[in-house]
Design a protein around this motif. Structure first.
Motif, PDB file in Angstrom:
ATOM      1  N   LEU A   1      -7.195  -6.738  -3.196  1.00 32.75           N
ATOM      2  CA  LEU A   1      -7.162  -5.285  -3.096  1.00 32.75           C
ATOM      3  C   LEU A   1      -5.894  -4.727  -3.733  1.00 32.75           C
ATOM      4  O   LEU A   1      -5.922  -3.717  -4.444  1.00 32.75           O
ATOM      5  CB  LEU A   1      -7.244  -4.858  -1.629  1.00 32.75           C
ATOM      6  N   GLN A   2      -4.753  -5.406  -3.497  1.00 34.22           N
ATOM      7  CA  GLN A   2      -3.500  -4.972  -4.103  1.00 34.22           C
ATOM      8  C   GLN A   2      -3.582  -5.037  -5.616  1.00 34.22           C
ATOM      9  O   GLN A   2      -3.139  -4.129  -6.329  1.00 34.22           O
ATOM     10  CB  GLN A   2      -2.362  -5.858  -3.597  1.00 34.22           C
ATOM     11  N   GLU A   3      -4.159  -6.131  -6.141  1.00 35.34           N
ATOM     12  CA  GLU A   3      -4.293  -6.254  -7.597  1.00 35.34           C
ATOM     13  C   GLU A   3      -5.207  -5.149  -8.159  1.00 35.34           C
ATOM     14  O   GLU A   3      -4.937  -4.584  -9.208  1.00 35.34           O
ATOM     15  CB  GLU A   3      -4.851  -7.636  -7.935  1.00 35.34           C
ATOM     16  N   ARG A   4      -6.308  -4.884  -7.430  1.00 30.07           N
ATOM     17  CA  ARG A   4      -7.220  -3.829  -7.907  1.00 30.07           C
ATOM     18  C   ARG A   4      -6.534  -2.455  -7.876  1.00 30.07           C
ATOM     19  O   ARG A   4      -6.718  -1.638  -8.763  1.00 30.07           O
ATOM     20  CB  ARG A   4      -8.467  -3.791  -7.023  1.00 30.07           C
ATOM     21  N   LEU A   5      -5.766  -2.189  -6.824  1.00 27.02           N
ATOM     22  CA  LEU A   5      -5.078  -0.910  -6.715  1.00 27.02           C
ATOM     23  C   LEU A   5      -4.028  -0.757  -7.810  1.00 27.02           C
ATOM     24  O   LEU A   5      -3.814   0.326  -8.335  1.00 27.02           O
ATOM     25  CB  LEU A   5      -4.423  -0.760  -5.339  1.00 27.02           C
TER      26      LEU A   5
ATOM     27  N   ALA B   1      -9.058  -3.423   8.493  1.00 28.57           N
ATOM     28  CA  ALA B   1      -9.725  -4.727   8.408  1.00 28.57           C
ATOM     29  C   ALA B   1      -8.746  -5.855   8.656  1.00 28.57           C
ATOM     30  O   ALA B   1      -9.060  -6.849   9.327  1.00 28.57           O
ATOM     31  CB  ALA B   1     -10.375  -4.873   7.029  1.00 28.57           C
ATOM     32  N   GLN B   2      -7.514  -5.713   8.128  1.00 29.40           N
ATOM     33  CA  GLN B   2      -6.489  -6.733   8.362  1.00 29.40           C
ATOM     34  C   GLN B   2      -6.132  -6.809   9.842  1.00 29.40           C
ATOM     35  O   GLN B   2      -5.967  -7.896  10.407  1.00 29.40           O
ATOM     36  CB  GLN B   2      -5.245  -6.388   7.528  1.00 29.40           C
ATOM     37  N   ALA B   3      -6.034  -5.641  10.509  1.00 31.11           N
ATOM     38  CA  ALA B   3      -5.701  -5.641  11.938  1.00 31.11           C
ATOM     39  C   ALA B   3      -6.812  -6.299  12.756  1.00 31.11           C
ATOM     40  O   ALA B   3      -6.547  -7.032  13.717  1.00 31.11           O
ATOM     41  CB  ALA B   3      -5.464  -4.204  12.411  1.00 31.11           C
TER      42      ALA B   3
ATOM     43  N   LYS C   1      -7.579   6.565  -2.810  1.00 32.61           N
ATOM     44  CA  LYS C   1      -6.828   5.318  -2.698  1.00 32.61           C
ATOM     45  C   LYS C   1      -6.206   5.177  -1.308  1.00 32.61           C
ATOM     46  O   LYS C   1      -6.166   4.084  -0.743  1.00 32.61           O
ATOM     47  CB  LYS C   1      -5.730   5.285  -3.766  1.00 32.61           C
ATOM     48  N   LEU C   2      -5.712   6.273  -0.762  1.00 31.56           N
ATOM     49  CA  LEU C   2      -5.111   6.220   0.566  1.00 31.56           C
ATOM     50  C   LEU C   2      -6.158   5.855   1.621  1.00 31.56           C
ATOM     51  O   LEU C   2      -5.899   5.059   2.529  1.00 31.56           O
ATOM     52  CB  LEU C   2      -4.470   7.570   0.889  1.00 31.56           C
ATOM     53  N   ALA C   3      -7.371   6.419   1.497  1.00 28.12           N
ATOM     54  CA  ALA C   3      -8.438   6.091   2.445  1.00 28.12           C
ATOM     55  C   ALA C   3      -8.815   4.610   2.350  1.00 28.12           C
ATOM     56  O   ALA C   3      -9.014   3.929   3.365  1.00 28.12           O
ATOM     57  CB  ALA C   3      -9.658   6.974   2.183  1.00 28.12           C
ATOM     58  N   LYS C   4      -8.884   4.108   1.109  1.00 27.70           N
ATOM     59  CA  LYS C   4      -9.200   2.692   0.941  1.00 27.70           C
ATOM     60  C   LYS C   4      -8.103   1.804   1.514  1.00 27.70           C
ATOM     61  O   LYS C   4      -8.375   0.747   2.103  1.00 27.70           O
ATOM     62  CB  LYS C   4      -9.405   2.392  -0.549  1.00 27.70           C
ATOM     63  N   ALA C   5      -6.858   2.222   1.335  1.00 28.87           N
ATOM     64  CA  ALA C   5      -5.751   1.451   1.885  1.00 28.87           C
ATOM     65  C   ALA C   5      -5.797   1.419   3.410  1.00 28.87           C
ATOM     66  O   ALA C   5      -5.534   0.393   4.038  1.00 28.87           O
ATOM     67  CB  ALA C   5      -4.423   2.034   1.402  1.00 28.87           C
ATOM     68  N   GLU C   6      -6.156   2.554   4.014  1.00 30.72           N
ATOM     69  CA  GLU C   6      -6.255   2.595   5.467  1.00 30.72           C
ATOM     70  C   GLU C   6      -7.394   1.702   5.973  1.00 30.72           C
ATOM     71  O   GLU C   6      -7.251   1.012   7.002  1.00 30.72           O
ATOM     72  CB  GLU C   6      -6.478   4.035   5.919  1.00 30.72           C
TER      73      GLU C   6
ATOM     74  N   LEU D   1       0.829  -1.207   0.000  1.00 35.43           N
ATOM     75  CA  LEU D   1       0.000   0.000   0.000  1.00 35.43           C
ATOM     76  C   LEU D   1       0.868   1.263   0.000  1.00 35.43           C
ATOM     77  O   LEU D   1       0.547   2.257  -0.645  1.00 35.43           O
ATOM     78  CB  LEU D   1      -0.916  -0.007   1.220  1.00 35.43           C
ATOM     79  N   ALA D   2       1.988   1.198   0.696  1.00 35.45           N
ATOM     80  CA  ALA D   2       2.896   2.342   0.719  1.00 35.45           C
ATOM     81  C   ALA D   2       3.496   2.570  -0.667  1.00 35.45           C
ATOM     82  O   ALA D   2       3.686   3.700  -1.100  1.00 35.45           O
ATOM     83  CB  ALA D   2       4.011   2.122   1.741  1.00 35.45           C
ATOM     84  N   LYS D   3       3.803   1.478  -1.392  1.00 41.87           N
ATOM     85  CA  LYS D   3       4.329   1.621  -2.752  1.00 41.87           C
ATOM     86  C   LYS D   3       3.303   2.276  -3.664  1.00 41.87           C
ATOM     87  O   LYS D   3       3.644   3.100  -4.505  1.00 41.87           O
ATOM     88  CB  LYS D   3       4.723   0.247  -3.309  1.00 41.87           C
ATOM     89  N   GLN D   4       2.033   1.847  -3.517  1.00 36.89           N
ATOM     90  CA  GLN D   4       0.977   2.451  -4.333  1.00 36.89           C
ATOM     91  C   GLN D   4       0.858   3.952  -4.045  1.00 36.89           C
ATOM     92  O   GLN D   4       0.692   4.768  -4.947  1.00 36.89           O
ATOM     93  CB  GLN D   4      -0.370   1.740  -4.056  1.00 36.89           C
ATOM     94  N   ALA D   5       0.921   4.287  -2.757  1.00 38.87           N
ATOM     95  CA  ALA D   5       0.836   5.705  -2.388  1.00 38.87           C
ATOM     96  C   ALA D   5       2.021   6.480  -2.956  1.00 38.87           C
ATOM     97  O   ALA D   5       1.884   7.607  -3.412  1.00 38.87           O
ATOM     98  CB  ALA D   5       0.774   5.850  -0.861  1.00 38.87           C
ATOM     99  N   ALA D   6       3.229   5.865  -2.966  1.00 39.64           N
ATOM    100  CA  ALA D   6       4.415   6.518  -3.516  1.00 39.64           C
ATOM    101  C   ALA D   6       4.270   6.733  -5.014  1.00 39.64           C
ATOM    102  O   ALA D   6       4.668   7.762  -5.544  1.00 39.64           O
ATOM    103  CB  ALA D   6       5.662   5.666  -3.233  1.00 39.64           C
TER     104      ALA D   6
END
Length: 233
Positions: free
Chosen positions: A217-221, A178-180, A168-173, A21-26
């Motif tokens: 989610l990673q694939e969609r992003l 959800a993972q946590a 995208k950042l909001a969705k990643a958060e 997710l950090a890579k996507q944000a970068a």
């Protein structure tokens, strides 16, 4: 043994998802920086065109001043011709000096006609130059309008990219939260003494499902869409 394996894998999956997710944000930040650079370049071109338009306008005004000066010269030459004609009338009664005076007047008239012809040629050149400058001014104005439209488009794209990156950042958060929660549920299920095998298996299944969601989610992003439907599954 299965419960212990599930509890040991959960902390490794979550950092991996956060790194992706950090890579996507970068990537989104990089795209926004490139667009901002293009916006600054367009601003520079806009300023250069404005400077050129001002220079063309200055040259046009100088050409107009030259035309006015040539017109004044022509008026002076016409006045000179009138004076010569008047002088010719005054000296027409002097028969002895008439021939000499006529010759002098004719010479002056010839010189005045040459000057008038030169003035007309110069005026034609100035008018042609002014027409060319006017055409150049029109072309530069069209370029300025085109650059202004491009600048406005780049501004809109920049704003849209910032909105897209924020979404995208909001969705990643939300996905990280959800993972946590999935990891916390797995830990609580493992700590329960009653029905340890059934709850441990359920926790492992939940962890697998959470990983699957994170992967999807990673694939969609990466493909740039589908994050909303994935978060609600």
């Amino acid at each position: 043994a299965r419960a212990g394996g599930a509890g040991g894998e959960a902390p490794e999956g979550a950092p991996a998802a956060e790194d992706d997710l950090a890579k996507q944000a970068a990537k989104s930040e990089g795209a926004r920086a490139r667009l901002a650079a293009e916006l600054e370049a367009a601003k520079g071109e806009h300023a250069e065109v404005l400077a050129e338009v001002e220079l063309i306008a200055q040259h046009f005004e100088e050409g107009q001043e030259q035309v006015a000066s040539l017109q004044r010269q022509r008026d002076q030459q016409e006045e000179l011709c009138r004076q010569l004609v008047a002088d010719r009338a005054k000296h027409s009664h002097a028969a002895g000096a008439l021939k000499e005076e006529r010759t002098a007047i004719q010479d002056k008239l010839a010189a005045a006609e040459k000057l008038a012809e030169a003035a007309r040629e110069s005026m034609g050149q100035v008018e042609a130059h002014n027409a060319a400058m006017q055409a150049e001014l029109t072309r530069r104005s069209d370029e300025l309008r085109a650059l202004s439209a491009q600048l406005e488009r780049l501004r809109k794209e920049h704003a849209e990219l910032e909105q897209h990156a924020a979404a995208k950042l909001a969705k990643a958060e939300e996905a990280a939260a959800a993972q946590a929660r999935a990891v916390e549920e797995a830990s609580q299920a493992q700590a329960t003494a009653l029905d340890w095998r059934e709850r441990a298996e359920r926790a492992a299944d939940q962890l697998t499902e959470a990983r699957r969601r994170t992967q999807r989610l990673q694939e969609r992003l990466e493909t740039g869409g589908g994050g909303d439907s994935m978060l609600h599954e």
